[in-house]
Design a protein around this motif. Structure first.
Motif, PDB file in Angstrom:
ATOM      1  N   ASP A 250     -49.831 -13.037  -3.618  1.00 19.08           N
ATOM      2  CA  ASP A 250     -50.870 -12.813  -4.629  1.00 19.08           C
ATOM      3  C   ASP A 250     -51.810 -14.012  -4.623  1.00 19.08           C
ATOM      4  O   ASP A 250     -51.389 -15.162  -4.787  1.00 19.08           O
ATOM      5  CB  ASP A 250     -50.196 -12.660  -5.995  1.00 19.08           C
ATOM      6  N   ARG A 252     -54.105 -15.064  -6.684  1.00 14.21           N
ATOM      7  CA  ARG A 252     -54.643 -15.669  -7.909  1.00 14.21           C
ATOM      8  C   ARG A 252     -54.384 -17.167  -7.966  1.00 14.21           C
ATOM      9  O   ARG A 252     -55.177 -17.911  -8.555  1.00 14.21           O
ATOM     10  CB  ARG A 252     -54.037 -14.978  -9.132  1.00 14.21           C
ATOM     11  N   TRP A 382     -45.155 -19.372  -7.713  1.00 12.85           N
ATOM     12  CA  TRP A 382     -45.997 -18.244  -8.076  1.00 12.85           C
ATOM     13  C   TRP A 382     -45.756 -17.044  -7.166  1.00 12.85           C
ATOM     14  O   TRP A 382     -45.682 -15.901  -7.629  1.00 12.85           O
ATOM     15  CB  TRP A 382     -47.471 -18.651  -8.049  1.00 12.85           C
ATOM     16  N   GLN A 385     -42.708 -14.889  -8.346  1.00 13.59           N
ATOM     17  CA  GLN A 385     -42.939 -14.129  -9.567  1.00 13.59           C
ATOM     18  C   GLN A 385     -43.880 -12.956  -9.316  1.00 13.59           C
ATOM     19  O   GLN A 385     -43.630 -11.825  -9.758  1.00 13.59           O
ATOM     20  CB  GLN A 385     -43.512 -15.039 -10.655  1.00 13.59           C
ATOM     21  N   ALA A 386     -44.961 -13.216  -8.578  1.00 17.35           N
ATOM     22  CA  ALA A 386     -45.951 -12.164  -8.339  1.00 17.35           C
ATOM     23  C   ALA A 386     -45.417 -11.084  -7.409  1.00 17.35           C
ATOM     24  O   ALA A 386     -45.768  -9.909  -7.549  1.00 17.35           O
ATOM     25  CB  ALA A 386     -47.225 -12.783  -7.755  1.00 17.35           C
ATOM     26  N   PRO A 390     -45.711  -7.926  -9.971  1.00 19.50           N
ATOM     27  CA  PRO A 390     -47.147  -8.077  -9.691  1.00 19.50           C
ATOM     28  C   PRO A 390     -48.026  -7.905 -10.914  1.00 19.50           C
ATOM     29  O   PRO A 390     -49.200  -8.293 -10.892  1.00 19.50           O
ATOM     30  CB  PRO A 390     -47.415  -6.979  -8.643  1.00 19.50           C
ATOM     31  N   THR A 392     -47.654  -9.488 -13.653  1.00 21.27           N
ATOM     32  CA  THR A 392     -47.501 -10.689 -14.471  1.00 21.27           C
ATOM     33  C   THR A 392     -48.844 -11.167 -15.001  1.00 21.27           C
ATOM     34  O   THR A 392     -49.826 -11.288 -14.253  1.00 21.27           O
ATOM     35  CB  THR A 392     -46.842 -11.820 -13.663  1.00 21.27           C
TER      36      THR A 392
END
Length: 401
Positions: A250, A252, A382, A385-386, A390, A392
């Protein structure tokens, strides 16, 4: 579980080599208590074939459960842990990370320098069967109750990865379990979920100061490993690619951006650890309930330098229900640089002026001796978790909060 570990394990000796004597210079380690796990069951094995049609439908695409290098149990779990009293331990540096677990006043610390090489400890704490787990590829420390329905499970490393994260297996049914999701993803127990037990990763000096009568997992494990050496040197570099992740991270945030997440949350949220380092204290909501996060820099990264004790400083966190005996509390960071000093307070509540440390213990003020209720939280990268959650939502914090 990772090829990164295979090279080092090959040097140290992959075979289980018993140690003849306990660690030099300390009292002989002791076994504390043990609740025996159940016997192996005569059922189809997801460890042998996760796609076996005789098994329930897997929760994930089994083609994405891939080998990380070692075979099952090539990274051996600790199944008969021995412990040393905190006051007799002289082989952990002050800033080194330990995983802290407290059940009914039974305080235990599991040094990450040991978990690097074993990843799973099957233990019994205050009469409760638990598994304390650590995935170096995600930097994720989680603990679980090993009781699932009528079964008392014990766990080993499967040698596989799913989304670049530890896949465990239970020795009773040989179902495969995602550590991050605490869920059986394939096998007889597919869909079963383990109960989370809160743990905190923090500086050894902070844990020792708070729990001088606690117990520490011994390096007398029955295996010959180079405890203290980091087999994942530089793995926490912010932009380094995750190992064998079969999808694009991800975008971000950088893949290895450290975050705090809440694995038990129905609506996943995360906080950037960098934001917590600036604020020291954060009040957020998880599934509509208030949670306070305490943060303290100075923890040695377990994945940075050749020796764990020399790791670059990172931020340790604790998460709690912000109330005591029905009274809602709000917190502010202790003035100063926010660094912890051997169990010292990191936050002060506005209602009573009591001071609290990273483990949620009131160490000074009217509430001295009180303990906040811990909320299961997870320090991880990160990308992990993502990948698993996804949807989150990342909560950005004002450093002046």
């Amino acid at each position: 579980m990772a090829l990164l570990a295979v090279v080092v394990i090959g040097v140290a000796g992959c075979a289980a080599t018993p140690q003849s004597t306990p660690t030099e210079g300390v009292a002989a380690p002791v076994a504390l208590e043990d609740v025996a796990a159940g016997p192996p069951e005569d059922v189809p094995s997801a460890l042998d074939n996760a796609s076996d049609p005789a098994l329930p439908t897997p929760l994930v695409d089994t083609g994405r459960i891939i080998s990380g290098g070692p075979p099952p149990d090539g990274i051996p779990s600790i199944d008969a842990p021995l412990f040393e009293p905190a006051g007799g331990v002289d082989w952990i540096a002050d800033d080194e990370p330990v995983i802290a677990l407290d059940l009914d006043g039974d305080q235990r610390a599991y040094p990450v320098q040991i978990l690097h090489w074993h990843e799973i400890v099957n233990d019994t704490v205050a009469g409760r069967p638990v598994a304390v787990t650590y995935c170096p590829l995600c930097n994720s420390a989680l603990a679980f109750d090993r009781q699932v329905g009528d079964r008392l499970l014990s766990f080993g490393t499967s040698g596989r990865l799913y989304l670049s994260a530890l896949v465990m297996y239970d020795r009773q049914t040989e179902s495969l379990w995602s550590q991050v999701e605490r869920t059986a993803i394939a096998g007889v127990l597919a869909g079963e979920r383990l109960e989370l037990i809160p743990v905190t990763m923090l500086r050894w000096a902070d844990w020792r100061a708070t729990n001088p009568d606690g117990w520490v997992l011994s390096r007398d494990t029955g295996f010959d490993r180079d405890y203290g050496r980091n087999p994942y040197v530089g793995y926490d570099e912010l932009t380094k690619d995750p190992f064998l992740l079969d999808e694009e991270p991800d975008g971000r945030f950088p893949a290895k951006e450290p975050i705090v997440a809440f694995p038990g949350a129905a609506e996943p949220v995360a906080v950037l650890t960098a934001d917590l380092t600036g604020s020291g204290v954060a009040h957020i909501e998880v599934d509509g309930e208030p949670v306070v996060i305490f943060a303290s820099p100075g923890l040695a990264s377990a994945l940075n330098a050749p020796q764990v004790a020399d790791g670059a400083p990172v931020t340790a966190t604790g998460a709690f229900v912000p109330e005591w005996e029905g009274q809602a509390l709000t917190f502010r960071p202790i003035s100063g640089d926010g660094s912890s000093s051997d169990g010292a307070a990191v936050a002060e509540d506005d209602q009573t002026g009591s001071r609290w440390n990273l483990l949620g213990h009131a160490v000074a003020g009217p509430l001295a001796g009180a303990r906040l209720t811990a909320v299961p939280h997870l320090n991880t990268f990160w990308f992990a978790q993502a990948a698993f959650r996804p949807d989150t939502v990342v909560l950005r914090l004002d450093a002046t909060e």
